[in-house]
Motif scaffolding. Structure first.
Motif, PDB file in Angstrom:
ATOM      1  N   ASN A 135       0.828  -1.210   0.000  1.00 41.85           N
ATOM      2  CA  ASN A 135       0.000   0.000   0.000  1.00 41.85           C
ATOM      3  C   ASN A 135       0.862   1.260   0.000  1.00 41.85           C
ATOM      4  O   ASN A 135       0.532   2.265  -0.640  1.00 41.85           O
ATOM      5  CB  ASN A 135      -0.932  -0.002   1.216  1.00 41.85           C
ATOM      6  N   GLN A 136       1.976   1.205   0.723  1.00 39.28           N
ATOM      7  CA  GLN A 136       2.879   2.357   0.756  1.00 39.28           C
ATOM      8  C   GLN A 136       3.469   2.616  -0.640  1.00 39.28           C
ATOM      9  O   GLN A 136       3.569   3.754  -1.093  1.00 39.28           O
ATOM     10  CB  GLN A 136       4.002   2.124   1.770  1.00 39.28           C
ATOM     11  N   ASN A 137       3.878   1.505  -1.329  1.00 41.97           N
ATOM     12  CA  ASN A 137       4.424   1.651  -2.689  1.00 41.97           C
ATOM     13  C   ASN A 137       3.380   2.224  -3.641  1.00 41.97           C
ATOM     14  O   ASN A 137       3.672   3.076  -4.474  1.00 41.97           O
ATOM     15  CB  ASN A 137       4.927   0.300  -3.194  1.00 41.97           C
ATOM     16  N   SER A 138       2.169   1.710  -3.521  1.00 43.41           N
ATOM     17  CA  SER A 138       1.092   2.204  -4.386  1.00 43.41           C
ATOM     18  C   SER A 138       0.843   3.680  -4.124  1.00 43.41           C
ATOM     19  O   SER A 138       0.606   4.472  -5.052  1.00 43.41           O
ATOM     20  CB  SER A 138      -0.192   1.393  -4.147  1.00 43.41           C
ATOM     21  N   LEU A 139       0.891   4.041  -2.859  1.00 38.63           N
ATOM     22  CA  LEU A 139       0.675   5.440  -2.519  1.00 38.63           C
ATOM     23  C   LEU A 139       1.765   6.334  -3.092  1.00 38.63           C
ATOM     24  O   LEU A 139       1.489   7.415  -3.631  1.00 38.63           O
ATOM     25  CB  LEU A 139       0.609   5.570  -0.994  1.00 38.63           C
ATOM     26  N   GLU A 140       3.029   5.889  -2.988  1.00 29.89           N
ATOM     27  CA  GLU A 140       4.134   6.664  -3.554  1.00 29.89           C
ATOM     28  C   GLU A 140       3.992   6.785  -5.069  1.00 29.89           C
ATOM     29  O   GLU A 140       4.254   7.830  -5.668  1.00 29.89           O
ATOM     30  CB  GLU A 140       5.474   6.004  -3.205  1.00 29.89           C
ATOM     31  N   GLU A 141       3.594   5.664  -5.701  1.00 27.42           N
ATOM     32  CA  GLU A 141       3.389   5.682  -7.160  1.00 27.42           C
ATOM     33  C   GLU A 141       2.280   6.648  -7.524  1.00 27.42           C
ATOM     34  O   GLU A 141       2.405   7.422  -8.489  1.00 27.42           O
ATOM     35  CB  GLU A 141       3.057   4.281  -7.641  1.00 27.42           C
ATOM     36  N   MET A 142       1.214   6.627  -6.750  1.00 26.77           N
ATOM     37  CA  MET A 142       0.118   7.560  -7.009  1.00 26.77           C
ATOM     38  C   MET A 142       0.568   9.004  -6.811  1.00 26.77           C
ATOM     39  O   MET A 142       0.196   9.896  -7.576  1.00 26.77           O
ATOM     40  CB  MET A 142      -1.059   7.242  -6.087  1.00 26.77           C
ATOM     41  N   ARG A 143       1.367   9.194  -5.775  1.00 27.54           N
ATOM     42  CA  ARG A 143       1.890  10.550  -5.558  1.00 27.54           C
ATOM     43  C   ARG A 143       2.746  11.014  -6.747  1.00 27.54           C
ATOM     44  O   ARG A 143       2.670  12.160  -7.188  1.00 27.54           O
ATOM     45  CB  ARG A 143       2.714  10.580  -4.274  1.00 27.54           C
ATOM     46  N   GLN A 191       2.530   9.936  -9.872  1.00 23.49           N
ATOM     47  CA  GLN A 191       1.645  10.167 -11.013  1.00 23.49           C
ATOM     48  C   GLN A 191       0.918  11.507 -10.884  1.00 23.49           C
ATOM     49  O   GLN A 191       0.767  12.254 -11.852  1.00 23.49           O
ATOM     50  CB  GLN A 191       0.643   9.018 -11.117  1.00 23.49           C
ATOM     51  N   VAL A 192       0.480  11.787  -9.660  1.00 24.31           N
ATOM     52  CA  VAL A 192      -0.191  13.064  -9.433  1.00 24.31           C
ATOM     53  C   VAL A 192       0.767  14.224  -9.675  1.00 24.31           C
ATOM     54  O   VAL A 192       0.414  15.243 -10.285  1.00 24.31           O
ATOM     55  CB  VAL A 192      -0.765  13.120  -7.999  1.00 24.31           C
ATOM     56  N   SER A 193       2.022  14.037  -9.218  1.00 23.15           N
ATOM     57  CA  SER A 193       3.023  15.091  -9.434  1.00 23.15           C
ATOM     58  C   SER A 193       3.286  15.305 -10.926  1.00 23.15           C
ATOM     59  O   SER A 193       3.357  16.442 -11.401  1.00 23.15           O
ATOM     60  CB  SER A 193       4.319  14.712  -8.712  1.00 23.15           C
ATOM     61  N   ASP A 194       3.421  14.198 -11.678  1.00 20.18           N
ATOM     62  CA  ASP A 194       3.627  14.302 -13.124  1.00 20.18           C
ATOM     63  C   ASP A 194       2.447  14.990 -13.789  1.00 20.18           C
ATOM     64  O   ASP A 194       2.613  15.812 -14.717  1.00 20.18           O
ATOM     65  CB  ASP A 194       3.841  12.915 -13.730  1.00 20.18           C
ATOM     66  N   LEU A 195       1.261  14.623 -13.368  1.00 19.92           N
ATOM     67  CA  LEU A 195       0.062  15.223 -13.942  1.00 19.92           C
ATOM     68  C   LEU A 195       0.021  16.724 -13.672  1.00 19.92           C
ATOM     69  O   LEU A 195      -0.315  17.531 -14.555  1.00 19.92           O
ATOM     70  CB  LEU A 195      -1.180  14.536 -13.372  1.00 19.92           C
TER      71      LEU A 195
END
Length: 514
Positions: free
Chosen positions: A46-54, A56-60
């Motif tokens: 879940n932590q990895n997924s959260l970092e990945e989402m963060r 992706q959000v930053s890239d967006l």
């Protein structure tokens, strides 16, 4: 009541084997450990997924910022495209005024896009395109701002507008400077220019490399501008002042309603003009290589309508020799209808190798190309002023003067040297050959006599060939008995003659004529 732990353990021991209890506890412990490990793994995932989402959000967010910047740039571009066009290098007074006019009307919501400007140091026409307006702009609505524009642009008079339907442009009339008072008499004018009596002598100096002139003279003016009048006066001066020269006049328009030469010509059609040019160039090459049969006969080639008659290769051939001919006793006069030399297959670098005679309106073209000719600051100031004053006076004076006697103005240019000169009136009819000769064909002016052989034979220039009339010799083509001796033939007492009537040549035995 619950029992104490030791008691519970004792009771448990009494009913459950110890080994079994131990196994149960161990199993429970391992199960719990596995559950904890699974939980830990899920937490990590879940932590990895959260970092990945963060990420992706930053890239967006970065992409959104980039797109916003692009949108901002596009908005600026749209704003720039909506702006009226101006002169980007407005380094002259008239272009600065043009830009000021553009900005003034842009504030009122009207498009005046820059086109071009033309004029002189006194007044100028500044032209604008008005196509980008949603409706047609009338000159009257622009002229409502004339006085306001005078203050806005700091001009000495109100700026007025005129629609030029031929060019589809709106033209602003701008006065930059008050004109000098136009002289009231020809005497005042002649204090500014050289008189007509000196025209031929001045041209001859500009055409003489020994007097800092050039061996090629370029004559330019519009159709009907007086080039024929000017050149005929030049030829009259040459036959009376140059010693022993042959003048080869080429007139591709021979016989037209505008043919006022009335003098001998070596070429009377475009093809003959090209042939004569080829003869001239060949003679230069022969002299250069020591093969000429007439090395001591100076030659002036006069080519009318040279811009239209000669092909680009022929013009290139001319430009390759027109300075070097000075070493071979040869000169050129090239007559054209326009000072816009680029349109006629020449370049200004090539023209700067010639002396140039601009006549009438062609002087205005010369002024426009001051940069191309490398004029000095004095020339840029003086030439437009003199041209405007003198041409205005002559234009007014010519209203009541017959065409052949009209005042005509010429400007001679050779590098940084210039002279304004009045062109003499037209010469009516023909004139007599004197020191030099206008001829009907090359080498007509000489008679080659048989002379004893020497180690260094030198051809002798004779007087112009006289017309011969003989009852013993006649032209085999038209049977005329009027002819000229053309040249000798190898056979003894045989000569080649040219018929004065049909102009053809023939060979005959010469027993009677010496």
């Amino acid at each position: 009541m619950r029992r104490a732990n030791p008691e519970a353990y004792t009771a448990l021991a009494d009913c459950t084997p110890k080994t079994k209890a131990t196994g149960i506890l161990r199993e429970f412990s391992e199960s719990s450990k596995s559950d904890l490990q699974n939980l830990q793994s899920k937490v990590i995932d879940n932590q990895n997924s959260l970092e990945e989402m963060r990420g992706q959000v930053s890239d967006l967010l970065d992409e959104i910022d980039h797109k916003n910047l692009e949108i901002s740039d596009l908005k600026l571009q749209v704003l720039d495209l909506k702006k009226p066009l101006v002169w980007t290098n407005a380094n002259s007074r008239e272009l600065q005024i043009g830009n000021a006019i553009v900005q003034y009307f842009w504030q009122t919501g009207l498009y005046l896009d820059r086109a071009y400007a033309e004029g002189d140091i006194y007044d100028v026409d500044i032209c604008f395109q008005i196509d980008r307006n949603s409706r047609f702009i009338k000159e009257s609505e622009l002229n409502e701002h004339s006085e306001a524009l005078q203050q806005w642009c700091r001009t000495i008079k109100p700026i007025t507008f005129k629609w030029d339907s031929g060019k589809a442009l709106m033209v602003a009339k701008v006065v930059l400077k008050e004109r000098e008072k136009v002289p009231t008499s020809i005497e005042e004018i002649r204090r500014m220019i050289e008189p007509a009596a000196k025209f031929g002598d001045i041209v001859r100096r500009y055409h003489d490399h020994t007097q800092d002139g050039k061996p090629t003279l370029r004559v330019m003016t519009r159709t009907g501008g007086g080039k024929g009048v000017a050149v005929k006066n030049i030829l009259h001066n040459y036959v009376n002042n140059l010693e022993g020269w042959e003048l080869w006049l080429s007139d591709p328009q021979h016989g037209s309603t505008q043919d006022f030469w009335n003098v001998p010509k070596v070429a009377k059609s475009p093809q003959q003009a090209s042939d004569t040019l080829e003869t001239f160039v060949s003679e230069f090459m022969d002299r250069k290589n020591g093969r000429s049969l007439h090395p001591n006969i100076p030659v002036v080639g006069i080519f009318d309508e040279c811009d239209k008659t000669f092909s680009k290769p022929e013009k290139q051939g001319i430009s390759q020799i027109w300075t070097e001919i000075r070493h071979r006793d040869m000169k050129l006069i090239l007559i054209g209808q326009s000072g816009e030399v680029g349109k006629n297959g020449w370049t200004w670098d090539e023209m700067n190798n010639c002396s140039m005679l601009f006549i009438g309106e062609a002087i205005g073209t010369a002024i426009k190309h001051a940069d191309d000719m490398g004029w000095s600051s004095d020339m840029r100031d003086s030439i437009p002023t003199i041209y405007r004053v003198v041409s205005d006076w002559m234009s007014e004076a010519n209203r009541s003067i017959p065409a052949k006697n009209k005042y005509r103005l010429g400007l001679l240019i050779n590098g940084l040297r210039y002279t304004f000169v009045e062109i003499p009136p037209a010469i009516d009819g023909s004139f007599e050959n004197q020191k030099s000769w206008l001829v009907n064909q090359p080498w007509e002016s000489t008679i080659t006599q048989s002379v004893p052989f020497t180690n260094n034979p030198t051809p002798t220039l004779k007087q112009p060939a006289k017309v011969i009339v003989s009852a013993d010799i006649e032209c085999p083509h038209c049977h005329s008995q009027s002819f000229r001796r053309h040249s000798s033939v190898k056979a003894k007492n045989h000569y080649r003659y040219q018929c004065n009537d049909c102009k053809k040549t023939f060979t005959a035995l010469d027993n009677k004529i010496s």
